[in-house]
Design a protein around this motif. Structure first.
Motif, mmCIF file in Angstrom:
data_model
loop_
_atom_site.group_PDB
_atom_site.id
_atom_site.type_symbol
_atom_site.label_atom_id
_atom_site.label_comp_id
_atom_site.label_asym_id
_atom_site.label_seq_id
_atom_site.Cartn_x
_atom_site.Cartn_y
_atom_site.Cartn_z
ATOM 1 N N ARG A 143 0.836 -1.208 0.000
ATOM 2 C CA ARG A 143 0.000 0.000 0.000
ATOM 3 C C ARG A 143 0.870 1.256 0.000
ATOM 4 N NH1 ARG A 143 -3.296 -1.296 4.019
ATOM 5 N NH2 ARG A 143 -2.238 -0.014 5.543
ATOM 6 N N HIS A 203 1.983 1.781 -3.368
ATOM 7 C CA HIS A 203 0.857 2.260 -4.179
ATOM 8 C C HIS A 203 0.718 3.780 -4.023
ATOM 9 C CE1 HIS A 203 -3.342 2.743 -5.548
ATOM 10 N NE2 HIS A 203 -3.070 1.701 -6.317
ATOM 11 N N SER A 237 -6.580 -3.758 0.410
ATOM 12 C CA SER A 237 -5.347 -3.286 1.021
ATOM 13 C C SER A 237 -4.878 -1.962 0.439
ATOM 14 C CB SER A 237 -4.256 -4.339 0.854
ATOM 15 O OG SER A 237 -3.985 -4.516 -0.527
ATOM 16 N N LYS A 238 -5.581 -1.455 -0.593
ATOM 17 C CA LYS A 238 -5.135 -0.201 -1.216
ATOM 18 C C LYS A 238 -5.471 0.994 -0.345
ATOM 19 C CE LYS A 238 -5.222 -1.930 -5.898
ATOM 20 N NZ LYS A 238 -5.935 -1.958 -7.164
#
Lengths: 307, 274
Positions: B11, B14, B273-274
């Motif tokens: 994450r 990301h 999970s983002k």
């Protein structure tokens, strides 16, 4: 003047345990009193100026009041980027002390001579630049630097040229020039800093009956006062033991040029390094900054400036 | 561990990608190599009383290699110190998150990017904390390329001489600097031996193994009183996105719509999970 410096530093350290002195392995004998009275506040950071200045920023962040001592040829020049990024960018209360400015180390050559430091520090945003002329100004500058709680560079030049003030000074007002002598209004105003205030005063007392202003605070500088002095005089002669590029002469010329154009003569070091070795007074002569050379240039300036 | 734990490395990466794409900016590889190091520090070690990034008495994380700042922003997002808007508006006119660490941002302790600065500031903070008798810990993350700077070695001499055992230097040893492999530009030799010879209690660790990082940090603090600590973390520049790993072009390359999508895909995050 060096005693006044040491006394002021010891006084501040005794009254405020947060005051720390960092030195880059310089200041032999000068700090004996400090080390005796405040040994826990003395840090010899070694011959490692970059780390010393970075650490001073860290100590200020941790709540301390660091005074960082070095030769002005090294602090600020060698560590200018640390001063900019680590200290000035965040307005941290660090006082940088540059000793031996100008040609104090006349015998040691270019590495120890310092005629660039005002220009380099003036341009750093948020950094004040102080330059005392005698022990009274030194005492006032140290008190001012401590009370300011912001980044300050304090330039210490030739220290044994005698007093220019007859007694101790009131607290400095940021940027105010101090008139040390009244003179005739049909003559140029002499505006000087550091060691050259004594020279300006000697010439005014002995040969050219001009008014003399000392500039212990080069930055900030009270523009309105500079304009008033320039307007009331027959041009301005600025004297400093520093390059004519970027120093007090430049600062005065910038203000005068913008607000009240009159002729400004900048007496300082021209764009060159010292050629020869010798005493302090020998080197002043080499650079045209001794009493006789300065007097001659001032007479030429008066001769070519309409009343 | 479940994917939704705090500071999940995928994450964090990301977030870095989102910022890099939003700002069309560089230094992605520099950020990716320190993600696990930061995740462990924020999750398990750094103490911020009241979750306040300016809290007095906090531990200090000094990102001396300011080029990795996007990874720190990602952690600050997890801390709740910066929000979605700041991520999505990265580099827009008038915003305040910069491309390098800037100490005016709460959560960032130093202005770095010019290398070799932050570590000395960290040494000063450590000395100050020691003088005040606090139990604060100071972590300074430096790049291996940054070790070219002489000021780092000045600071190491000082830290060891003054026995600053509240200071830990963490080397992101990803093997690259801007223009090439550190081995080709200015070889660093045996870093562990160098740090030990300077008087630092030193451990090496896989810089992407969170359990190993956590255990190494704990063990360094627990041993060798009187010695500053060094953690040499072997990392991979660009870690997490296979086509970026060990490819130094991702020091300077900007994401396109296509590489952005590919990189996100490579992270393989589940939606939750983002």
């Amino acid at each position: 003047m060096r005693d006044a410096f040491s006394d002021a530093l010891v006084r501040l350290a005794v009254q405020d345990p947060k005051v720390l002195l960092l030195t880059g392995d310089h200041g032999y004998a000068l700090f004996d009193a400090f080390r005796n009275q405040c040994p826990a506040q003395y840090i010899n950071a070694g011959i490692a100026e970059q780390n010393m200045v970075g650490m001073a920023a860290g100590l200020a962040r941790a709540g301390f009041r660091p005074f960082v001592y070095g030769l002005s040829a090294f602090v600020p020049l060698r560590v200018l980027e640390q001063i900019k990024l680590d200290i000035a960018h965040d307005g941290l209360p660090v006082v940088l002390l540059g000793d031996g400015a100008g040609f104090v180390y006349s015998h040691l050559g270019t590495s120890h001579q310092s005629t660039e430091d005002i220009a380099c520090t003036r341009v750093i945003a948020g950094l004040d630049v102080l330059s005392p002329a005698d022990r009274h100004e030194m005492t006032a500058c140290m008190a001012h630097a401590y009370a300011a709680r912001r980044p300050v560079y304090l330039r210490m030049g030739k220290s044994d040229r005698g007093d220019v003030h007859s007694s101790s000074l009131a607290p400095l007002e940021a940027g105010r020039m101090i008139q040390v002598r009244a003179g005739q209004l049909d003559l140029p105003a002499f505006i000087a800093t550091g060691s050259m205030v004594r020279t300006a005063l000697d010439i005014a007392e002995q040969q050219v009956d001009a008014g003399v202003w000392s500039v212990p605070s080069i930055k900030p500088l009270d523009a309105a006062q500079v304009v008033r002095v320039a307007r009331d005089s027959r041009g301005v002669v600025v004297l400093e033991e520093h390059s004519t590029y970027g120093g007090l002469g430049s600062a005065i010329a910038e203000i005068v040029g913008e607000h009240n154009p009159v002729r400004v003569m900048r007496i300082g070091v021209s764009d060159r390094f010292s050629e020869h070795c010798g005493t302090y007074s020998y080197l002043l002569k080499e650079h045209g900054l001794d009493h006789d050379c300065v007097l001659e240039r001032i007479r030429m300036f008066i001769g070519s400036t309409p009343a | 561990m479940p994917d939704d734990r705090r500071f999940h490395p995928g994450r964090l990466r990301h977030t870095v990608l989102e910022m890099a794409y939003a700002g069309s900016t560089v230094h992605i590889g520099c950020a990716f190599s320190i993600v696990e190091l930061l995740a462990v520090l924020y999750r398990d070690h750094l103490r911020y009383p009241g979750n306040d990034p300016k809290a007095e008495g906090r531990d200090y994380l000094v990102l001396s290699k300011g080029h990795g700042v996007m990874a720190q922003y990602a952690c600050m997002r997890e801390m709740g110190w910066i929000g979605e808007t700041e991520i999505q508006s990265y580099f827009s006119d008038g915003t305040h998150l910069k491309g390098l660490s800037d100490s005016r941002i709460p959560g960032l302790e130093v202005t770095s990017g010019s290398l070799g600065h932050g570590f000395s500031v960290g040494v000063g903070i450590a000395l100050g904390a020691r003088k005040q008798g606090t139990d604060q810990k100071i972590f300074a993350i430096v790049g291996d390329g940054e070790l070219n700077e002489g000021s780092i070695w000045e600071g190491m001499l000082f830290a060891a001489h003054h026995r600053l055992d509240n200071l830990m230097i963490i080397v992101d040893e990803n093997g690259f600097q801007a223009m090439g492999a550190t081995e080709d530009v200015l070889s660093l030799g045996n870093l562990r031996a160098k740090f030990e010879s300077f008087g630092f209690k030193t451990q090496e660790v896989d810089g992407h193994d969170e359990a190993a990082i956590d255990s190494a940090i704990r063990s360094l603090w627990a041993t060798a009183p009187g010695q500053p600590k060094a953690l040499v973390a072997r990392t991979v520049k660009g870690k997490g996105v296979p086509f970026m790993e060990d490819d130094n072009r991702w020091h300077y390359t900007r994401l396109t719509a296509q590489t952005f999508a590919e990189a996100k895909g490579a992270l393989g995050l589940s939606e939750g999970s983002k």
